[in-house]
Design an enzyme around this catalytic site. Structure first.
Site, PDB file in Angstrom:
ATOM      1  N   LYS A   5     -31.052  -8.618  64.983  1.00 35.70           N
ATOM      2  CA  LYS A   5     -32.142  -7.932  64.276  1.00 35.70           C
ATOM      3  C   LYS A   5     -33.501  -8.536  64.574  1.00 35.70           C
ATOM      4  CE  LYS A   5     -31.216 -10.662  60.088  1.00 35.70           C
ATOM      5  NZ  LYS A   5     -29.878 -11.132  60.526  1.00 35.70           N
ATOM      6  N   HIS A  13     -27.118 -18.473  53.738  1.00 31.99           N
ATOM      7  CA  HIS A  13     -28.372 -18.323  54.489  1.00 31.99           C
ATOM      8  C   HIS A  13     -29.490 -18.876  53.630  1.00 31.99           C
ATOM      9  CE1 HIS A  13     -31.477 -16.819  57.077  1.00 31.99           C
ATOM     10  NE2 HIS A  13     -30.653 -16.079  57.800  1.00 31.99           N
ATOM     11  N   GLY A  25     -32.534 -19.365  59.509  1.00 32.40           N
ATOM     12  CA  GLY A  25     -33.602 -20.137  58.890  1.00 32.40           C
ATOM     13  C   GLY A  25     -34.218 -21.161  59.813  1.00 32.40           C
ATOM     14  N   GLU A  85     -26.565 -18.464  62.594  1.00 33.68           N
ATOM     15  CA  GLU A  85     -27.176 -17.174  62.920  1.00 33.68           C
ATOM     16  C   GLU A  85     -28.669 -17.325  63.234  1.00 33.68           C
ATOM     17  OE1 GLU A  85     -26.418 -14.859  59.444  1.00 33.68           O
ATOM     18  OE2 GLU A  85     -24.240 -15.066  59.577  1.00 33.68           O
ATOM     19  N   ASP A 127     -55.071   3.677  58.786  1.00 36.54           N
ATOM     20  CA  ASP A 127     -54.825   2.979  57.526  1.00 36.54           C
ATOM     21  C   ASP A 127     -55.664   1.707  57.456  1.00 36.54           C
ATOM     22  OD1 ASP A 127     -53.790   1.691  55.277  1.00 36.54           O
ATOM     23  OD2 ASP A 127     -51.783   2.465  55.623  1.00 36.54           O
TER      24      ASP A 127
END
Length: 447
Positions: free
Chosen positions: A102, A230, A270, A300, A386
């Site tokens: 991700k 996590h 992390g 991870e 924006d």
């Protein structure tokens, strides 16, 4: 190809072990040992990236080019990804990284890490599909999503992606119905208050509930094989790892009392490049203190691998002069062709503060790494309508920048293009130019 799954668990995951004599490591390590390779100077890498940036922009005349030819683009140094991997193997020998897709689903990054023997942390069908399509064995993937889409769970069952996390009873009933043979890791709550992006407010079973969940899993006949946690994305407190490892040890003991034979601990992500050694030292000691060598440890990491490997170049599409007659001052608003709805989404979602640098101007076309005393004040904005689309509210430079000039931003490889949108009709597809400051990596990814 990954070796086939065997009956002995240690054999099954042997190919994922981080050995210093990994054949690819030998092929790429032209500097001798891993330590010296990890210390390869940043100057040659920056020069290589700078050459790629300048070659691209010098071929674009924004005043006489096809629509979109001056779009923002990335330069990715695969050699930096490799050096980060060497650094990991040196400081966390017990821990097999499973890259968090991700963070940056770049196909060349995934190809390289797959060749280096890492696993992959996937959170959706699309991510799993992408990794499998590159020839990665299903046993190298963990579906690290405690609350899974039902149809995605059916897909993972068909693909034999067995490793996955859970943190609540409803998820256990779902898994029992759809994929009862899955290998489950109970994700526990952690203190992530010192992280950039907190996750425990959404995921993680509290310690007072873990035994109840394990008991339910036992009643349902499910296979709980490990514990996961996590400490939050971009963690800054090493002690958070120590506390989480202690809690994981307690859950291992609870599981043993119920007859489970847990064999894996997932220490999550992390990890940041800037604090990696400090984090790794605390985590490594905690693992040795609380978990014997036969327990498999995975992690991870995401931004750790890719953040510093990607640089983005953006074109100045408009400029607005702001004059203050009373103060006798003049500043400029620069509008770029990328912003917070695009690759600078990390400003909104990841609390990042990208730093602008001059790539080239009409007066100094080779401005990469150019530096003098700061003088002119700017604010830098994205291209959408924006008002929140602001990259830098205040920035100073000695250069007078105008329409058609280019800026670049380093450390843009984490949570950038993966969350870009097409808001206002601007593209979310931007070219990536691949270079490598380490010999051999381009051949590994087939380039």
């Amino acid at each position: 190809m990954a070796k086939s799954v065997g009956h002995d668990y240690n054999e099954e995951f042997d190919y994922l072990s981080l050995k210093t004599n990994h054949p690819l490591s030998e092929a790429l390590d032209t500097h001798g040992d891993g330590e010296s390779l990890a210390k390869v100077g940043s100057a040659p890498a920056r020069e290589l990236i700078g050459a790629a940036l300048n070659k691209r922009v010098q071929g674009v005349d924004p005043h006489d080019c096809e629509a979109g030819a001056e779009d923002a683009f990335f330069v990715a140094d695969l050699g930096e990804v490799y050096r980060q991997h060497v650094r990991w193997t040196k400081h966390l020998k017990r821990v097999t990284p499973h890259f968090a897709v991700k963070c940056n689903p770049d196909p060349m990054v995934i190809r390289l890490l797959a060749a280096l023997g890492t696993g992959f942390d996937c959170a959706s069908k699309a991510e799993i599909e992408q990794v499998l399509s590159l020839g990665v064995h299903p046993s190298r993937i963990i579906y690290a999503q405690p609350c899974k889409t039902t149809s995605y769970l059916r897909y993972t069952a068909k693909q034999n992606v067995t490793q996955m996390t859970f943190d609540n009873s409803d998820e256990l009933y779902k898994i029992k119905q759809i994929f009862p043979h899955a290998e489950l890791y109970l994700r526990i709550f952690t203190d992530d208050s010192a992280s950039m992006c907190r996750l425990s407010q959404k995921f993680g079973a509290r310690m007072e509930n873990t035994k109840q969940l394990l008991t339910l899993a036992k009643t349902l006949g499910l296979n709980v094989a490990g514990v996961a946690f996590h400490v939050g994305s971009g963690a800054s407190d090493p002690e958070a790892f120590l506390r989480a490892v202690r809690d994981a040890r307690a859950v291992f003991d609870q599981a043993a009392e119920l007859g489970f034979n847990l064999h894996t601990l997932d220490v999550g992500g992390g990890f940041c490049s800037e604090t990696f050694e400090d984090m790794a030292a605390v985590l490594g000691r905690a693992l040795d203190d609380y978990f014997p060598p036969h327990i498999r440890i995975i992690a991870e990491p995401g931004r750790y691998y890719t953040s510093s490997a990607f640089t983005i170049a953006c074109n100045v599409i408009a400029r607005r002069t702001v004059e203050d007659p009373e103060a006798g001052s003049k500043s400029y608003m620069l509008y770029l062709n990328d912003g917070v709805y695009g690759n600078f989404s990390s400003i909104m979602f990841d609390h990042q503060h990208p730093v602008p640098q001059v790539l080239s101007t009409k007066r100094k076309p080779d401005g990469y790494k150019y530096c003098t005393d700061l003088a002119i004040e700017y604010s830098i904005w994205g291209p959408t309508c924006d008002g929140i689309d602001c990259i830098a509210p205040k920035w100073t430079s000695a250069e007078t920048l105008d329409i058609g000039d280019w800026l670049y931003f380093e450390d843009m490889g984490a949570y950038t293009k993966c969350s870009a949108t097409r808001f206002n009709g601007f593209t979310d597809q931007h070219d990536t130019i691949y270079v490598s400051s380490e010999p051999g990596t381009m051949e590994v990814v087939g380039m």
